[in-house]
Design an enzyme around this catalytic site. Sequence first.
Site, PDB file in Angstrom:
ATOM      1  N   LYS A 409       0.823  -1.216   0.000  1.00 45.36           N
ATOM      2  CA  LYS A 409       0.000   0.000   0.000  1.00 45.36           C
ATOM      3  C   LYS A 409       0.855   1.263   0.000  1.00 45.36           C
ATOM      4  O   LYS A 409       0.339   2.375  -0.156  1.00 45.36           O
ATOM      5  CB  LYS A 409      -0.949  -0.015   1.191  1.00 45.36           C
ATOM      6  N   ARG A 546     -13.896   1.674   0.908  1.00 43.72           N
ATOM      7  CA  ARG A 546     -13.747   2.454   2.131  1.00 43.72           C
ATOM      8  C   ARG A 546     -12.804   3.632   1.876  1.00 43.72           C
ATOM      9  O   ARG A 546     -12.097   3.650   0.858  1.00 43.72           O
ATOM     10  CB  ARG A 546     -13.202   1.559   3.249  1.00 43.72           C
TER      11      ARG A 546
END
Length: 665
Positions: A409, A546
């Site tokens: 990430k 999200r």
Amino acid sequence: MLAWLLALPRSVKRIISVVIDTVFLTLSLLLAFVLTQNGNVSQFQTMVLAFAVTLPLTLLVFTKLGLYRAVIRYMGQHALGAVLFGIIASGVILALLFAGLGVQDKTNLVVVYALLALVSSGGIRLGARLVLQPSNNSHKTRVLIYGAGSSGRQLAQALINGEQYHPVMFVDDDTTLQRSTILGIPVSGPENIASIIKQRSIGRILLAMPSASRSRRREVLDKLEELPIPVLSIPGMSDLVNGSMRIDELQDVKIEDLLGRDPVAPKKKLLHANIKGKVVMVTGAGGSIGSELCRQIVMCEPVTLVLFELSEYSLYAIERELKQTIANEGLDVNLVPVMGTVQRQSRLETVMRTFGVQTVYHAAAYKHVPLVEYNVVEGVRNNVFGTWYTAEAAIKAGVETFVLISTDKAVRPTNVMGASKRLAELVLQGLAQHQSQTRFCMVRFGNVLGSSGSVVPLFREQIRKGGPVTVTHKDIIRYFMTIPEASQLVIQAGAMGKGGDVFVLDMGEPVRIADLARRMIHLMGLEVRDAEHPNGDIEIQFSGLRPGEKLYEELLVGNNVRKTDHSRIMAADELCLTWPEMLHLLERLDTACERFAVEEIIELIRSAPTEFNYSNATSDLVVNASCAVVTKEQVAKVATISTAANTASVTELGVVNSSTSQQIA
């Protein structure tokens, strides 16, 4: 009658077994005498005397062999072997007594006696087992065992003796085993599974292939996925060998079997390079990654392992587990459990100096994407400044090697968690250029199975509750790796670092999360409810991405990647800042954190070479709540001012009206 017999105490059952053996052995001798002696009774009394001595000795042999301890309905090969050996001993004793008492030419009598005794004593037990077992299986779930090898046979025997499952069919790919019978259970080929399930009322498929490769297990699971019954698996070979699990402790199919990627055997030289005989410290030692690192490190035999952890319970749990491992394996490793936060450099430096730490694995981090979005300042403090303080402490304490556990990430991040980890990488890259005492490197990888926040246990829980299974987006894709494999590769990558290296683990093929959820539903014997199957069992709902979540994760910022000595580890050459530039950015970031200036923090992260693509509105809960409070106060203030102005106007109007009235008067 049968229920009454089964309810009798064990001691009474043993007495009944002795009486039955006495009767059958006596009858066997009498019948053997009738069949072989043709009415010759000249030495009958002598033979009776010999048998009177043989009988108690035979019963004694049976007792010593444990025949009367065996439960008849669960009787196996050992008990039948005891009967055979006991009867042979009885025949030999009888023959010796005949010879000693002068009974001549009775060899045929002894042989016939032994055969009759074997058939009667062994046959009565086999008959009892056949009678008792069917009555014991009526309440069991009928199962099919995939794998008729050693593990499958052991599983079948355990299930026959158990109270939950009744094996009615083996299935095996080996054609030499097909159309045979094992333990009284027929063996068929995998192409017949669908028809077997219908014909035999199968309620479960049990996968008995503990030593098969993951790729082979995935092939089998692909065949079983569409069948309308649950698939369970026996424990892995390592769990069976070390005794941590029994073969009949069935479990859900492991998600790593669905991925089908076989781990590469670790290179011992790389595993031991920074650990064996050294003092090692793991930050975040109680977390999912940190705890597995500790398990792997202990097996590499460091002199001392320092467990640095903020959570008291997590530290207690991992220390207790490692102590047990050390005792079981006979290892000479000193464990040092230390509580502390990576945001206190003085504490870190003192710990490293005191214990002479030589290698640090920095696993302490906040890594749950939405939670870091809701707590931006604390996420940056822990992930960026925590890494900086730990690295500075390592330099001052003379640590040789420092390995940062990073994430995929961090590549072109779209969330604060990923951006903070990319900044942590930049900190180490800057420090690697600034000094040469401590060797810094970082290891970047994707999702690990079973970590905190993993979708796999969440999906299982949702399926067991009847659904729905929630997936954020129908096209979302992630890389997966098991925690042990990731930890081993982290250790090996750290041994190859020269300074400022960014290592990337080969995560295999990416997995579409919606497909993963669908396969888990199918393998638990259920059907997905959708437009094509409106009467299905479990619905998959898409809840939307999200805050900060990406559809696709990446492992590399650019294309500058090179191979290393390990086939599953790559090295990347990526853009970084000089240490003075990085230090200036950290000082500005520290000031912004002190002022809780979230928007400024975001802009400062953007200004670094992070490729931070943050298009969301600020999700920080405190900032949003503060804005709401400020807005309410402003509204209240405006209302107060407005009310005061209106009151003043009314009063003024009253005075004017009064004055006017007086003038008129």
